[in-house]
Design a protein around this motif. Structure first.
Motif, PDB file in Angstrom:
ATOM      1  N   GLY A   1     -10.232  -5.874  -3.221  1.00 22.60           N
ATOM      2  CA  GLY A   1      -8.984  -6.057  -3.950  1.00 22.60           C
ATOM      3  C   GLY A   1      -7.974  -4.986  -3.595  1.00 22.60           C
ATOM      4  N   MET A   2      -8.464  -3.780  -3.404  1.00 24.51           N
ATOM      5  CA  MET A   2      -7.594  -2.678  -3.000  1.00 24.51           C
ATOM      6  C   MET A   2      -6.982  -2.941  -1.637  1.00 24.51           C
ATOM      7  SD  MET A   2      -8.769   1.292  -2.633  1.00 24.51           S
ATOM      8  CE  MET A   2      -7.773   2.514  -1.799  1.00 24.51           C
ATOM      9  N   LEU A   3      -7.787  -3.408  -0.684  1.00 22.50           N
ATOM     10  CA  LEU A   3      -7.271  -3.717   0.649  1.00 22.50           C
ATOM     11  C   LEU A   3      -6.246  -4.841   0.577  1.00 22.50           C
ATOM     12  CD1 LEU A   3      -7.276  -3.306   3.702  1.00 22.50           C
ATOM     13  CD2 LEU A   3      -9.222  -4.899   3.831  1.00 22.50           C
ATOM     14  N   ALA A   4      -6.529  -5.870  -0.208  1.00 21.85           N
ATOM     15  CA  ALA A   4      -5.594  -6.996  -0.345  1.00 21.85           C
ATOM     16  C   ALA A   4      -4.248  -6.512  -0.873  1.00 21.85           C
ATOM     17  CB  ALA A   4      -6.181  -8.048  -1.275  1.00 21.85           C
ATOM     18  N   ALA A   5      -4.285  -5.626  -1.864  1.00 22.30           N
ATOM     19  CA  ALA A   5      -3.040  -5.100  -2.427  1.00 22.30           C
ATOM     20  C   ALA A   5      -2.277  -4.286  -1.390  1.00 22.30           C
ATOM     21  CB  ALA A   5      -3.344  -4.246  -3.657  1.00 22.30           C
ATOM     22  N   ARG A   6      -2.991  -3.504  -0.596  1.00 21.29           N
ATOM     23  CA  ARG A   6      -2.339  -2.717   0.445  1.00 21.29           C
ATOM     24  C   ARG A   6      -1.700  -3.622   1.489  1.00 21.29           C
ATOM     25  NH1 ARG A   6      -4.034   2.513   1.235  1.00 21.29           N
ATOM     26  NH2 ARG A   6      -2.161   2.594   2.539  1.00 21.29           N
ATOM     27  N   VAL A   7      -2.388  -4.694   1.856  1.00 25.17           N
ATOM     28  CA  VAL A   7      -1.847  -5.645   2.831  1.00 25.17           C
ATOM     29  C   VAL A   7      -0.572  -6.297   2.302  1.00 25.17           C
ATOM     30  CG1 VAL A   7      -2.254  -7.848   4.011  1.00 25.17           C
ATOM     31  CG2 VAL A   7      -4.057  -6.104   3.959  1.00 25.17           C
ATOM     32  N   LEU A   8      -0.533  -6.533   0.991  1.00 26.64           N
ATOM     33  CA  LEU A   8       0.639  -7.158   0.376  1.00 26.64           C
ATOM     34  C   LEU A   8       1.821  -6.193   0.260  1.00 26.64           C
ATOM     35  CD1 LEU A   8      -1.065  -9.219  -2.454  1.00 26.64           C
ATOM     36  CD2 LEU A   8       0.041 -10.133  -0.409  1.00 26.64           C
ATOM     37  N   GLY A   9       1.585  -4.909   0.523  1.00 30.85           N
ATOM     38  CA  GLY A   9       2.694  -3.951   0.513  1.00 30.85           C
ATOM     39  C   GLY A   9       2.552  -2.796  -0.440  1.00 30.85           C
ATOM     40  N   ALA A  10       1.466  -2.753  -1.225  1.00 31.60           N
ATOM     41  CA  ALA A  10       1.285  -1.663  -2.178  1.00 31.60           C
ATOM     42  C   ALA A  10       0.841  -0.390  -1.468  1.00 31.60           C
ATOM     43  CB  ALA A  10       0.263  -2.053  -3.236  1.00 31.60           C
ATOM     44  N   ASP A  11       1.305   0.743  -1.952  1.00 27.55           N
ATOM     45  CA  ASP A  11       0.886   2.035  -1.425  1.00 27.55           C
ATOM     46  C   ASP A  11      -0.377   2.543  -2.108  1.00 27.55           C
ATOM     47  OD1 ASP A  11       3.249   2.703   0.372  1.00 27.55           O
ATOM     48  OD2 ASP A  11       4.259   2.309  -1.539  1.00 27.55           O
ATOM     49  N   ALA A  12      -0.697   1.984  -3.270  1.00 35.35           N
ATOM     50  CA  ALA A  12      -1.872   2.401  -4.032  1.00 35.35           C
ATOM     51  C   ALA A  12      -2.204   1.307  -5.040  1.00 35.35           C
ATOM     52  CB  ALA A  12      -1.603   3.726  -4.750  1.00 35.35           C
ATOM     53  N   VAL A  13      -3.336   1.484  -5.719  1.00 35.29           N
ATOM     54  CA  VAL A  13      -3.726   0.531  -6.756  1.00 35.29           C
ATOM     55  C   VAL A  13      -3.959   1.273  -8.063  1.00 35.29           C
ATOM     56  CG1 VAL A  13      -4.716  -1.154  -5.182  1.00 35.29           C
ATOM     57  CG2 VAL A  13      -6.176   0.660  -6.093  1.00 35.29           C
ATOM     58  N   GLN A  14      -3.651   0.583  -9.158  1.00 32.28           N
ATOM     59  CA  GLN A  14      -3.993   1.087 -10.484  1.00 32.28           C
ATOM     60  C   GLN A  14      -5.093   0.202 -11.041  1.00 32.28           C
ATOM     61  OE1 GLN A  14      -1.179   2.717 -13.609  1.00 32.28           O
ATOM     62  NE2 GLN A  14      -1.621   0.750 -14.534  1.00 32.28           N
ATOM     63  N   VAL A  15      -6.180   0.827 -11.449  1.00 32.38           N
ATOM     64  CA  VAL A  15      -7.391   0.110 -11.863  1.00 32.38           C
ATOM     65  C   VAL A  15      -7.656   0.393 -13.336  1.00 32.38           C
ATOM     66  CG1 VAL A  15      -9.867  -0.147 -11.462  1.00 32.38           C
ATOM     67  CG2 VAL A  15      -8.315   0.278  -9.526  1.00 32.38           C
TER      68      VAL A  15
END
Length: 313
Positions: free
Chosen positions: A178-192
């Motif tokens: 999920g973290m990789l998917a978010a990064r691919v979509l343009g996010a610089d980081a994830v909040q979990v």
């Protein structure tokens, strides 16, 4: 894994633990920060004196950066902000309010400010207010949610297209994939959020943690939209709300049923019948309760594996 967010917060990994009411006290925040992410104390469930205690204990438990999440709809907001400044907290995540209200005041006092949004319109307002980064939270998230019901998959690229400050993705992210998917979509980081609820250091009641790890696909639902949309696990309280809806209730009747301290009753005190049990859709993928450091390590390992698999596609 250096990037804009790691540089902004001076952390090792672009993983932020959400500041969740009744779940994220000093133990969880310090554990995530010690593991290389950014831990957040959730001020929404704390009176000012309690917040002060958690900040002071967190400072003793870690020498790494940590922050405080402040929902601006709660009372005592001025006292809370004064405590944050007095205690030297350098990172504040604001939510549930207008970012113009506190951003300039905080930044003038040397605080890095991040605001949580659920749509492009508010992301742009947050950037205009001068925040250092934006959290874009999708419909999958637990707890209070956006009225637009925009999913993370669509929200992240839409926000990324419009803002220039760093972007943090939230909602439905609990794994390295999920973290990789978010990064691919343009996010610089994830909040979990939800994954850290089911951690040993979470301040949630053990009974609530067990409900989270036993949750399946479809066990949560967004409701109470007339007040503030909130994603809950279906239990007796949730069923009572649905029965009330059949009568076409007024807002006052809904408020009467909700009463006070439902979230505390459910998540902190462990009343699984009458309490409000806030958790995200991703709970269906959470299978165990483990230390926060292991959660961070597991996410990073899966992230690296997923990157290699994607490279081979």
């Amino acid at each position: 894994m250096s990037n804009k967010i790691c540089d902004l917060f001076q952390i090792e990994y672009p993983i932020i633990q959400a500041g969740m009411i009744w779940n994220s006290g000093w133990r969880l925040a310090s554990a995530v920060s010690n593991a290389g992410g950014l831990g957040l104390i959730g001020a929404g469930s704390m009176y000012p004196d309690v917040l002060l205690e958690h900040i002071q204990k967190c400072k003793k438990a870690t020498n790494k950066p940590f922050g405080v999440n402040v929902p601006m709809l709660y009372p005592n907001i001025t006292e809370i902000m004064d405590i944050i400044i007095a205690e030297g907290v350098k990172i504040v995540f604001t939510s549930a309010g207008n970012p113009k209200t506190w951003t300039t005041w905080l930044k003038e006092r040397g605080v890095t400010v991040v605001h949580v949004v659920s749509n492009v319109k508010f992301a742009l307002k947050a950037e205009a207010a001068g925040v250092d980064a934006v959290v874009a939270e999708g419909f999958e998230a637990g707890g209070h949610n956006g009225r637009e019901e925009t999913t993370t998959l669509t929200l992240i690229p839409m926000v990324k297209e419009k803002i220039s400050v760093p972007l943090i993705a939230a909602g439905g992210i609990a794994t390295g994939r999920g973290m990789l998917a978010a990064r691919v979509l343009g996010a610089d980081a994830v909040q979990v959020g939800s994954r850290f609820v089911a951690s040993e250091e979470s301040s949630a009641h053990q009974k609530f943690k067990e409900v989270v790890v036993n949750a399946q696909d479809g066990d949560t639902h967004l409701t109470l939209k007339e007040l503030a949309p909130v994603r809950l696990i279906k239990n007796k309280f949730y069923n009572d709300v649905q029965e009330l809806y059949k009568t076409t209730p007024t807002v006052e009747e809904i408020k009467k049923l909700l009463g006070r301290a439902r979230a505390k009753r459910g998540m902190f005190e462990g009343d699984l019948e009458e309490g409000e049990l806030e958790i995200g859709q991703i709970a269906g993928l959470i299978k165990d309760i483990k230390p926060a450091a292991e959660i961070v390590k597991e996410m990073l390992e899966e992230y690296d594996i997923a990157k290699k698999e994607v490279a081979n596609l």
